[in-house]
Design a protein around this motif. Structure first.
Motif, mmCIF file in Angstrom:
data_model
loop_
_atom_site.group_PDB
_atom_site.id
_atom_site.type_symbol
_atom_site.label_atom_id
_atom_site.label_comp_id
_atom_site.label_asym_id
_atom_site.label_seq_id
_atom_site.Cartn_x
_atom_site.Cartn_y
_atom_site.Cartn_z
ATOM 1 N N ASN A 203 0.198 -19.350 14.728
ATOM 2 C CA ASN A 203 -1.236 -19.025 14.738
ATOM 3 C C ASN A 203 -1.985 -19.761 15.848
ATOM 4 O OD1 ASN A 203 -1.350 -17.235 12.408
ATOM 5 N ND2 ASN A 203 -0.915 -19.066 11.184
ATOM 6 N N ARG A 204 -1.331 -19.911 16.984
ATOM 7 C CA ARG A 204 -1.959 -20.603 18.115
ATOM 8 C C ARG A 204 -1.773 -19.769 19.379
ATOM 9 N NH1 ARG A 204 -1.517 -26.976 18.754
ATOM 10 N NH2 ARG A 204 -3.058 -26.721 17.104
ATOM 11 N N GLU A 205 -2.868 -19.295 19.923
ATOM 12 C CA GLU A 205 -2.843 -18.412 21.088
ATOM 13 C C GLU A 205 -3.265 -19.148 22.350
ATOM 14 O OE1 GLU A 205 -5.285 -14.519 22.734
ATOM 15 O OE2 GLU A 205 -4.968 -14.727 20.574
ATOM 16 N N VAL A 206 -2.417 -19.111 23.364
ATOM 17 C CA VAL A 206 -2.725 -19.747 24.651
ATOM 18 C C VAL A 206 -3.728 -18.893 25.408
ATOM 19 C CG1 VAL A 206 -1.778 -20.371 26.907
ATOM 20 C CG2 VAL A 206 -0.534 -20.965 24.807
ATOM 21 N N ARG A 207 -4.756 -19.535 25.919
ATOM 22 C CA ARG A 207 -5.826 -18.818 26.618
ATOM 23 C C ARG A 207 -5.895 -19.139 28.112
ATOM 24 N NH1 ARG A 207 -8.011 -14.895 23.708
ATOM 25 N NH2 ARG A 207 -10.080 -15.238 24.608
ATOM 26 N N THR A 208 -5.627 -20.390 28.483
ATOM 27 C CA THR A 208 -5.742 -20.786 29.889
ATOM 28 C C THR A 208 -4.578 -21.677 30.295
ATOM 29 O OG1 THR A 208 -7.085 -22.741 29.308
ATOM 30 C CG2 THR A 208 -8.267 -20.697 29.813
ATOM 31 N N LEU A 209 -4.255 -21.625 31.586
ATOM 32 C CA LEU A 209 -3.219 -22.481 32.173
ATOM 33 C C LEU A 209 -3.758 -22.994 33.501
ATOM 34 C CD1 LEU A 209 -0.769 -19.786 31.270
ATOM 35 C CD2 LEU A 209 0.048 -22.097 30.911
ATOM 36 N N ASP A 210 -4.068 -24.277 33.566
ATOM 37 C CA ASP A 210 -4.674 -24.856 34.766
ATOM 38 C C ASP A 210 -3.799 -25.974 35.307
ATOM 39 O OD1 ASP A 210 -7.072 -23.271 34.690
ATOM 40 O OD2 ASP A 210 -7.704 -24.486 32.973
ATOM 41 N N THR A 216 0.998 -31.491 36.576
ATOM 42 C CA THR A 216 1.154 -31.057 35.192
ATOM 43 C C THR A 216 0.241 -29.859 34.920
ATOM 44 O OG1 THR A 216 -0.546 -32.587 34.395
ATOM 45 C CG2 THR A 216 1.739 -33.398 34.449
ATOM 46 N N TRP A 217 0.329 -29.331 33.702
ATOM 47 C CA TRP A 217 -0.464 -28.165 33.329
ATOM 48 C C TRP A 217 -1.336 -28.479 32.113
ATOM 49 C CZ3 TRP A 217 -0.755 -23.705 36.087
ATOM 50 C CH2 TRP A 217 0.186 -23.546 37.096
ATOM 51 N N GLU A 218 -2.623 -28.189 32.251
ATOM 52 C CA GLU A 218 -3.547 -28.265 31.129
ATOM 53 C C GLU A 218 -3.598 -26.874 30.498
ATOM 54 O OE1 GLU A 218 -6.228 -30.705 28.812
ATOM 55 O OE2 GLU A 218 -4.796 -31.161 30.408
ATOM 56 N N VAL A 219 -3.113 -26.781 29.264
ATOM 57 C CA VAL A 219 -2.978 -25.492 28.599
ATOM 58 C C VAL A 219 -4.013 -25.398 27.482
ATOM 59 C CG1 VAL A 219 -1.426 -23.949 27.360
ATOM 60 C CG2 VAL A 219 -0.516 -25.487 29.132
ATOM 61 N N GLY A 220 -4.959 -24.493 27.662
ATOM 62 C CA GLY A 220 -5.987 -24.305 26.643
ATOM 63 C C GLY A 220 -5.549 -23.275 25.620
ATOM 64 N N PHE A 221 -5.849 -23.543 24.359
ATOM 65 C CA PHE A 221 -5.447 -22.614 23.296
ATOM 66 C C PHE A 221 -6.575 -22.422 22.298
ATOM 67 C CE2 PHE A 221 -4.045 -26.863 21.916
ATOM 68 C CZ PHE A 221 -4.639 -26.961 20.664
ATOM 69 N N ARG A 222 -6.385 -21.443 21.417
ATOM 70 C CA ARG A 222 -7.306 -21.211 20.319
ATOM 71 C C ARG A 222 -6.479 -20.929 19.075
ATOM 72 N NH1 ARG A 222 -11.160 -16.292 21.162
ATOM 73 N NH2 ARG A 222 -9.258 -15.154 20.683
#
Length: 491
Positions: A203-210, A216-222
């Motif tokens: 139940n965790r959807e990745v929204r952004t990859l910066d 490294t990668w900052e991965v935003g999720f909702r």
């Protein structure tokens, strides 16, 4: 502040499960997390009912060995696919022996692989294919017949009620074929990873990859339950999200994804659990694809073993949806478009009118017409015995081509950044069956400086690692016999 992990795996399918298993074994101290947007793992392409369950080893799939314009057939690609599947068998056998996986019958079962064709042209082709394969070590035991009595012994449902006017016909059979429940296999691998401290979050959807300045990668999720946002910082990211891998790699901004697009193709099966029919058919029987059909739509009549229960499937029948996943968005097909992939995608559309015609024809078929297609395989099929079952979505790769501008590509492809800090998998069949080989290739591309350190353990898990089996008949026999023993299969 974001949580820090060494590896983030996006998507709860067989690819992430395989890569996670390898990386956790090779680096026990690495912190690994898995994000899956649905409520459980193995719900999309890896789910048992969303795929054919074929252990793809090119034993019966004709599209891996097409006839050339001059009438010749080249076994090279079929051999390469078989080599890749042997690596999967080797890893699974090692994991069974080490107690990582449960009893082999919970995810893999011996099921002969057959090819059945009709008409003089296809019979001549199949005969040539057999001659090209029969002396190849990895195809040892392949049988060929044009005798209706022999084919009846192999698969009675193919011949019952068949008219003499259907002749000529021919079939090949390889007893060492397999049926694989990739859903069960995926769940078992993730259960093991959780036991070893890997965070498998659903139940965790990745929204952004910066990308960050330190690489490294900052991965935003909702979180899909509660809609709360968050982020995680990862040294390495793998996107194994089926058709959505394209969307996420586009969001990452890596130049390597430019020019790629995907074309979604859905599917349906006819399914029966009628014990009288199931008892008469133990095989996966493939034939030639219809004109214009994508390679993943080759018709086949299959034995399936899921959760210990045996049934028969026939299909797939193509469907169309703009969604890249079964649980995707109706806007997926449109929102993938970028300036750099528009021309290749348009060129694919222009160059493949047969595919469009095929899809339209498939969409117009009703249940009776689908049963009529089944009767080409099984002349005695009755509509009352078969129910319609929706399969998964497949996202076929479209990409730039220096000569043709754009091409529709069969198979899978790993796309990774130049520094190896992020990678994703695009494409479809035979992906799941060759997941081990694909992930070994990814390790070499993304962790080149670690391979020398990892090689001894990889050779323990996969004895043929770094070598090919087919040129060494004695070794091929030994390895296939050992994995057959460990997995309770026909050698």
């Amino acid at each position: 502040m974001s949580e820090n992990v060494d590896v983030l795996l996006i998507g709860g399918g067989i690819m992430s499960a395989t890569l996670g298993t390898l990386l956790k074994d090779l680096n026990p101290d690495w912190k690994i997390a898995v994000f899956e947007r649905l409520s459980a793992v193995a719900q999309e392409s890896s789910n048992a009912w969303n795929n054919a369950g074929t252990g793809h080893a090119a034993l019966c799939e004709l599209n891996y060995m097409p006839e050339a314009p001059d009438g010749s057939v080249d076994p090279a690609k079929a051999i390469a696919i078989n080599e890749q599947f042997q690596q999967s068998r080797e890893l699974w056998a090692s994991l069974v022996e080490e107690g990582v996986l449960d009893a082999p019958s919970t995810f893999i079962n011996a099921t002969p692989h057959m090819t059945f064709v009709r008409g003089e042209k296809d019979v001549n082709y199949l005969r040539k294919r057999y001659e090209a394969l029969k002396d190849q070590p990895l195809f040892a035991g392949i049988e060929y017949s044009e005798d209706s009595r022999v084919i009846h012994q192999w698969a009675p449902l193919l011949m019952k009620g068949r008219l003499k006017s259907d002749a000529p016909f021919a079939a090949t059979r390889v007893p060492s074929g397999t049926d694989v429940d990739f859903g069960s296999l995926t769940r078992q691998l993730f259960d093991h990873l959780q036991d070893r401290g890997v965070d498998v979050v659903t139940n965790r959807e990745v929204r952004t990859l910066d990308r960050q300045q330190d690489g490294t990668w900052e991965v935003g999720f909702r979180n899909t339950v509660g809609r709360t946002p968050g982020s995680v910082n990862a040294r390495f990211v793998f996107v194994g999200a089926g058709g959505w891998a394209l969307k996420l790699l586009q969001r990452s901004g890596i130049p390597e994804i430019k020019g790629y697009g995907v074309f979604p193709v859905g599917g349906q099966w006819l399914k029966t659990s009628n014990p009288a029919l199931v008892a008469q058919h133990k095989a996966k029987v493939y034939s030639q694809a219809s004109v214009g059909a994508p390679p993943m739509s080759v018709p086949h009549l299959d034995t399936r073993v899921v959760d210990g229960e045996t049934s028969l499937l026939f299909g797939p029948f193509a469907t169309f949806s703009p969604k890249f996943l079964k649980h995707g968005s109706p806007l997926d097909l449109v929102t993938q478009v970028r300036w750099h992939n528009l021309l290749p995608m348009l060129k694919v559309a222009v160059d493949n009118p047969g595919l469009i015609k095929y899809l339209v024809g498939e969409l117009l078929k009703n249940h009776a017409q689908k049963v009529e297609s089944l009767r080409e395989f099984m002349p005695t099929a009755q509509a009352k015995d078969w129910e319609l079952l929706n399969a998964g979505q497949r996202a076929q790769v479209m990409k730039k081509d220096p000569k043709k501008i754009g091409v529709l590509q069969f198979g899978t492809e790993v796309v990774h950044s130049a520094d190896g800090s992020i990678a994703g998998l695009l494409g479809a069949s035979p992906g799941a069956s060759t997941a081990v080989s694909i992930m070994l290739g990814l390790l070499k591309e993304c962790f080149p400086d670690r391979m020398a350190e990892w090689e001894p353990r990889l050779k323990t898990l996969i004895p043929s690692y770094g070598q090919t089996l087919n040129p060494r008949p004695d070794v091929a026999r030994e390895v296939t016999a050992e994995t057959a023993r460990a997995l309770a299969l026909t050698a």
